[in-house]
Design a protein around this motif. Structure first.
Motif, PDB file in Angstrom:
ATOM      1  N   LEU A 130       0.859  -1.183   0.000  1.00 31.87           N
ATOM      2  CA  LEU A 130       0.000   0.000   0.000  1.00 31.87           C
ATOM      3  C   LEU A 130       0.895   1.233   0.000  1.00 31.87           C
ATOM      4  O   LEU A 130       1.507   1.557   1.018  1.00 31.87           O
TER       5      LEU A 130
ATOM      6  N   TYR B 133      -0.108   4.624   2.284  1.00 36.47           N
ATOM      7  CA  TYR B 133      -0.447   4.263   3.662  1.00 36.47           C
ATOM      8  C   TYR B 133      -0.480   5.456   4.610  1.00 36.47           C
ATOM      9  O   TYR B 133      -1.212   5.455   5.598  1.00 36.47           O
TER      10      TYR B 133
ATOM     11  N   LEU C 175      -5.343   1.001   9.692  1.00 40.76           N
ATOM     12  CA  LEU C 175      -4.747  -0.124   8.964  1.00 40.76           C
ATOM     13  C   LEU C 175      -4.668  -1.373   9.835  1.00 40.76           C
ATOM     14  O   LEU C 175      -4.871  -2.493   9.347  1.00 40.76           O
TER      15      LEU C 175
ATOM     16  N   ASP D 205       4.049  -2.084   9.092  1.00 36.43           N
ATOM     17  CA  ASP D 205       3.880  -0.634   8.981  1.00 36.43           C
ATOM     18  C   ASP D 205       5.205   0.034   9.330  1.00 36.43           C
ATOM     19  O   ASP D 205       5.700  -0.114  10.445  1.00 36.43           O
TER      20      ASP D 205
ATOM     21  N   CYS E 296       6.861   1.303   2.509  1.00 38.72           N
ATOM     22  CA  CYS E 296       5.397   1.353   2.434  1.00 38.72           C
ATOM     23  C   CYS E 296       4.805   0.299   3.361  1.00 38.72           C
ATOM     24  O   CYS E 296       5.526  -0.505   3.946  1.00 38.72           O
ATOM     25  N   TYR E 297       3.512   0.328   3.466  1.00 42.98           N
ATOM     26  CA  TYR E 297       2.768  -0.626   4.288  1.00 42.98           C
ATOM     27  C   TYR E 297       2.620  -1.929   3.513  1.00 42.98           C
ATOM     28  O   TYR E 297       2.388  -1.921   2.304  1.00 42.98           O
TER      29      TYR E 297
END
Length: 160
Positions: free
Chosen positions: A66, A69, A77, A99, A116-117
């Motif tokens: 993602l 995020y 999330l 995360d 990124c996530y």
């Protein structure tokens, strides 16, 4: 992003003196070598469908990244991850998240992907088997009590 993820995979496989010369992810090397993983971009609107379609028998590790995020709070999330685990509880899929805003460190080594996530989808039975085999080594000796409690929760599939 796929190239960055592949570089991170390499980092996960390096034996670390701080971890009794074990890598951060002891089983990543075989998954990478056999190319039993898939990487796809995602967003909150399609992640449920992607997890549903993830073939954890063909690909032992399914990674969904993602990019945006930072538009979402960590709680949002994390709630999505719990929702996914509830939805796929009976499908033998476990969804772990990663995360960059919430670093996971083992003996001072940050294990998170920084860019990124991620949602990482794996076959729960396979993951449990691998985790149980690590109990026979010194791997978990380097984890904190809190980390071990979190591990026990996902082992029991209760962190949902």
């Amino acid at each position: 992003m796929e190239e960055k993820l592949k570089k991170w995979f390499d980092e996960l496989t390096i034996p670390r003196p701080e971890l009794s010369n074990m890598p951060i992810c002891p089983f990543a090397k075989s998954v990478i070598k056999s190319q039993e993983y898939t990487i796809q971009e995602t967003n909150l609107d399609i992640i449920t469908s992607q997890v549903n379609n993830a073939d954890v028998q063909l690909y032992r590790v399914c990674i969904f990244y993602l990019l945006d995020y930072e538009l979402y709070g960590e709680e949002t999330l994390e709630a999505k991850t719990k929702e996914l685990n509830l939805a796929f509880r009976d499908s033998n899929k476990l969804i772990l998240d990663n995360d960059p805003r919430s670093p996971f460190t083992i003996k001072g080594i940050t294990t998170n992907f920084p860019d990124c996530y991620l949602w990482v989808v794996q076959d729960l039975a396979d993951l449990l088997s691998k985790s149980n085999s690590l109990k026979l080594t010194t791997y978990y000796n380097h984890w904190t009590e809190e980390q071990l409690e979190g591990l026990a929760e996902w082992r029991n599939h209760t962190k949902i």
